[in-house]
Design a protein around this motif. Structure first.
Motif, PDB file in Angstrom:
ATOM      1  N   PHE A 126       0.732  -1.010   0.189  1.00 54.84           N
ATOM      2  CA  PHE A 126      -0.060  -0.254   0.115  1.00 54.84           C
ATOM      3  C   PHE A 126       0.906   1.368  -0.027  1.00 54.84           C
ATOM      4  O   PHE A 126       0.771   2.132   0.777  1.00 54.84           O
ATOM      5  N   LEU A 127       1.830   1.199  -0.945  1.00 60.69           N
ATOM      6  CA  LEU A 127       2.687   2.380  -0.886  1.00 60.69           C
ATOM      7  C   LEU A 127       2.216   3.213  -2.213  1.00 60.69           C
ATOM      8  O   LEU A 127       1.386   2.843  -2.797  1.00 60.69           O
ATOM      9  N   LEU A 128       2.043   4.812  -1.897  1.00 58.31           N
ATOM     10  CA  LEU A 128       1.631   5.455  -3.129  1.00 58.31           C
ATOM     11  C   LEU A 128       2.716   5.426  -4.174  1.00 58.31           C
ATOM     12  O   LEU A 128       3.810   5.925  -4.197  1.00 58.31           O
ATOM     13  N   PRO A 129       2.321   5.213  -5.437  1.00 58.76           N
ATOM     14  CA  PRO A 129       3.254   4.658  -6.402  1.00 58.76           C
ATOM     15  C   PRO A 129       3.856   6.130  -7.074  1.00 58.76           C
ATOM     16  O   PRO A 129       5.034   5.984  -7.580  1.00 58.76           O
ATOM     17  N   GLU A 130       3.050   7.245  -6.957  1.00 62.03           N
ATOM     18  CA  GLU A 130       3.742   8.467  -7.527  1.00 62.03           C
ATOM     19  C   GLU A 130       4.346   9.191  -6.622  1.00 62.03           C
ATOM     20  O   GLU A 130       4.942  10.233  -6.945  1.00 62.03           O
ATOM     21  N   PHE A 131       4.695   8.533  -5.510  1.00 62.53           N
ATOM     22  CA  PHE A 131       5.754   9.252  -4.546  1.00 62.53           C
ATOM     23  C   PHE A 131       6.728   8.474  -4.323  1.00 62.53           C
ATOM     24  O   PHE A 131       6.994   7.419  -4.759  1.00 62.53           O
ATOM     25  N   THR A 132       8.031   8.963  -3.954  1.00 61.70           N
ATOM     26  CA  THR A 132       9.274   8.244  -4.129  1.00 61.70           C
ATOM     27  C   THR A 132       9.300   7.516  -2.678  1.00 61.70           C
ATOM     28  O   THR A 132       8.371   7.436  -1.852  1.00 61.70           O
ATOM     29  N   ALA A 133      10.254   6.433  -2.689  1.00 64.26           N
ATOM     30  CA  ALA A 133      10.288   5.835  -1.450  1.00 64.26           C
ATOM     31  C   ALA A 133      10.375   6.650  -0.152  1.00 64.26           C
ATOM     32  O   ALA A 133       9.732   6.116   0.771  1.00 64.26           O
ATOM     33  N   LEU A 134      11.357   7.621  -0.407  1.00 71.86           N
ATOM     34  CA  LEU A 134      11.320   8.698   0.907  1.00 71.86           C
ATOM     35  C   LEU A 134      10.216   9.235   1.496  1.00 71.86           C
ATOM     36  O   LEU A 134       9.866   9.135   2.590  1.00 71.86           O
ATOM     37  N   GLN A 135       9.340   9.922   0.423  1.00 71.06           N
ATOM     38  CA  GLN A 135       8.106  10.520   0.639  1.00 71.06           C
ATOM     39  C   GLN A 135       7.094   9.490   1.331  1.00 71.06           C
ATOM     40  O   GLN A 135       6.473   9.991   2.411  1.00 71.06           O
ATOM     41  N   ASN A 136       7.133   8.272   0.851  1.00 72.36           N
ATOM     42  CA  ASN A 136       6.112   7.295   1.563  1.00 72.36           C
ATOM     43  C   ASN A 136       6.494   6.846   2.908  1.00 72.36           C
ATOM     44  O   ASN A 136       5.625   6.978   3.577  1.00 72.36           O
ATOM     45  N   VAL A 137       7.944   6.920   3.092  1.00 68.41           N
ATOM     46  CA  VAL A 137       8.146   6.545   4.479  1.00 68.41           C
ATOM     47  C   VAL A 137       7.868   7.854   5.493  1.00 68.41           C
ATOM     48  O   VAL A 137       7.513   7.764   6.501  1.00 68.41           O
ATOM     49  N   MET A 138       8.061   8.995   4.816  1.00 70.21           N
ATOM     50  CA  MET A 138       7.838  10.049   5.653  1.00 70.21           C
ATOM     51  C   MET A 138       6.463  10.370   6.124  1.00 70.21           C
ATOM     52  O   MET A 138       6.228  11.343   7.108  1.00 70.21           O
ATOM     53  N   LEU A 139       5.371   9.984   5.190  1.00 75.42           N
ATOM     54  CA  LEU A 139       4.026  10.395   5.378  1.00 75.42           C
ATOM     55  C   LEU A 139       3.454  10.148   7.186  1.00 75.42           C
ATOM     56  O   LEU A 139       2.971  11.233   7.349  1.00 75.42           O
ATOM     57  N   PRO A 140       3.864   9.092   7.610  1.00 74.37           N
ATOM     58  CA  PRO A 140       3.269   8.841   8.946  1.00 74.37           C
ATOM     59  C   PRO A 140       3.818   9.847  10.002  1.00 74.37           C
ATOM     60  O   PRO A 140       3.080  10.560  10.968  1.00 74.37           O
ATOM     61  N   ALA A 141       5.045  10.353   9.635  1.00 74.60           N
ATOM     62  CA  ALA A 141       5.867  11.362  10.610  1.00 74.60           C
ATOM     63  C   ALA A 141       5.296  12.749  10.228  1.00 74.60           C
ATOM     64  O   ALA A 141       5.135  13.482  11.208  1.00 74.60           O
ATOM     65  N   LEU A 142       4.991  13.063   9.078  1.00 75.48           N
ATOM     66  CA  LEU A 142       4.232  14.405   8.764  1.00 75.48           C
ATOM     67  C   LEU A 142       3.069  14.582   9.335  1.00 75.48           C
ATOM     68  O   LEU A 142       2.686  15.520   9.907  1.00 75.48           O
ATOM     69  N   LYS A 143       2.424  13.518   9.268  1.00 74.72           N
ATOM     70  CA  LYS A 143       0.870  13.474   9.914  1.00 74.72           C
ATOM     71  C   LYS A 143       1.145  13.562  11.487  1.00 74.72           C
ATOM     72  O   LYS A 143       0.300  14.238  12.082  1.00 74.72           O
ATOM     73  N   LEU A 144       1.918  13.067  12.174  1.00 75.32           N
ATOM     74  CA  LEU A 144       2.114  13.180  13.448  1.00 75.32           C
ATOM     75  C   LEU A 144       2.495  14.437  13.936  1.00 75.32           C
ATOM     76  O   LEU A 144       1.945  15.017  15.010  1.00 75.32           O
ATOM     77  N   GLY A 145       3.330  14.974  13.317  1.00 72.37           N
ATOM     78  CA  GLY A 145       3.812  16.498  13.410  1.00 72.37           C
ATOM     79  C   GLY A 145       4.708  16.611  14.553  1.00 72.37           C
ATOM     80  O   GLY A 145       4.583  17.953  15.465  1.00 72.37           O
ATOM     81  N   ARG A 146       5.376  15.711  15.053  1.00 71.61           N
ATOM     82  CA  ARG A 146       6.194  15.713  16.339  1.00 71.61           C
ATOM     83  C   ARG A 146       7.640  16.408  15.938  1.00 71.61           C
ATOM     84  O   ARG A 146       8.193  17.047  16.630  1.00 71.61           O
TER      85      ARG A 146
END
Length: 229
Positions: A96-116
């Protein structure tokens, strides 16, 4: 015996289509911090359903679940979503990765959402997780251009980005060839040696035999004492 990091009591779950059917029957279990536990059983026995309840992805059940000292049963959805993102890393059989995002962007998503953390710190942390998976050289590739095994390693890095208390994985090797399945199995074993708490659902007996404890399920019931004395 230390306090359980996860404790479930008398979990029952029903499906209603095409007719009412009870898939879980008063399941109780506890997981200790740092334990690597596998849940096994035939298809349809309820093991993936149980994992989705434990991960808080499914909230329609009877019984109670406590994680990290918090009773998650009954939490409002907004609170539950934040708790899940902060404390639980989930690895699906299909990445369930987003194919239009890079590997790095996919990994970052949950942390961006958490916002710590701010974005540069999140990017650095994501690169560290990709390096741990030996995927840092592919960080800027679109995830849709990666092989299945590579995508699953990115998915594990994504599950680790917020340093969760528990990693849960539903058939993490089920969609891979034997070579990539062995790589994922070794990665999870190494994570377990680093004192991570891991719960996996698997059909692979050899994989399960490498975990600390195997919980067998038959017809929605546990066949092994799953609550520590």
């Amino acid at each position: 015996m230390q306090e359980a990091i996860l404790k479930a009591e008398k979990l029952s779950k029903y499906f209603y289509e095409p007719s009412r059917f009870q898939v879980l029957h008063e399941v109780s279990l506890s997981i200790q911090k740092g334990e690597f536990v596998s849940i096994m059983g035939k298809s349809g026995c309820g093991k993936s359903t149980l994992l989705y309840l434990l991960s808080t992805l499914d909230t329609d059940y009877e019984g109670t679940i406590d994680i990290h000292g918090v009773k998650v049963t009954g939490l409002p959805e907004k609170n539950l979503a934040r708790f899940r993102n902060e404390h639980i890393g989930f690895v699906f059989q299909f990445h369930f990765l987003l194919p239009e995002f890079t590997a790095l962007q996919n990994v970052m998503l949950p942390a961006l959402k958490l916002g710590r953390l701010d974005t540069p710190a999140i990017e650095a942390h994501a690169m560290e997780k990709l390096r741990q998976m030996e995927m840092h050289e592919h960080a800027h590739k679109l995830s849709g251009k990666l092989s299945g095994g590579q995508q699953q390693r990115v998915a594990i890095a994504r599950a680790l980005i917020n340093d969760p208390d528990i990693i849960m994985a539903d058939e993490p090797t089920g969609n891979l060839d034997s070579t990539n399945a062995a790589i994922i199995s070794n990665i999870l074993q190494e994570l377990a040696r680093q004192d991570n708490t891991i719960i996996i659902v698997t059909h692979d007996r050899d994989f399960a035999n490498r975990t600390d404890r195997i919980i067998e399920m038959v017809d929605g019931r546990l066949q092994e004492p799953a609550v520590h004395p």
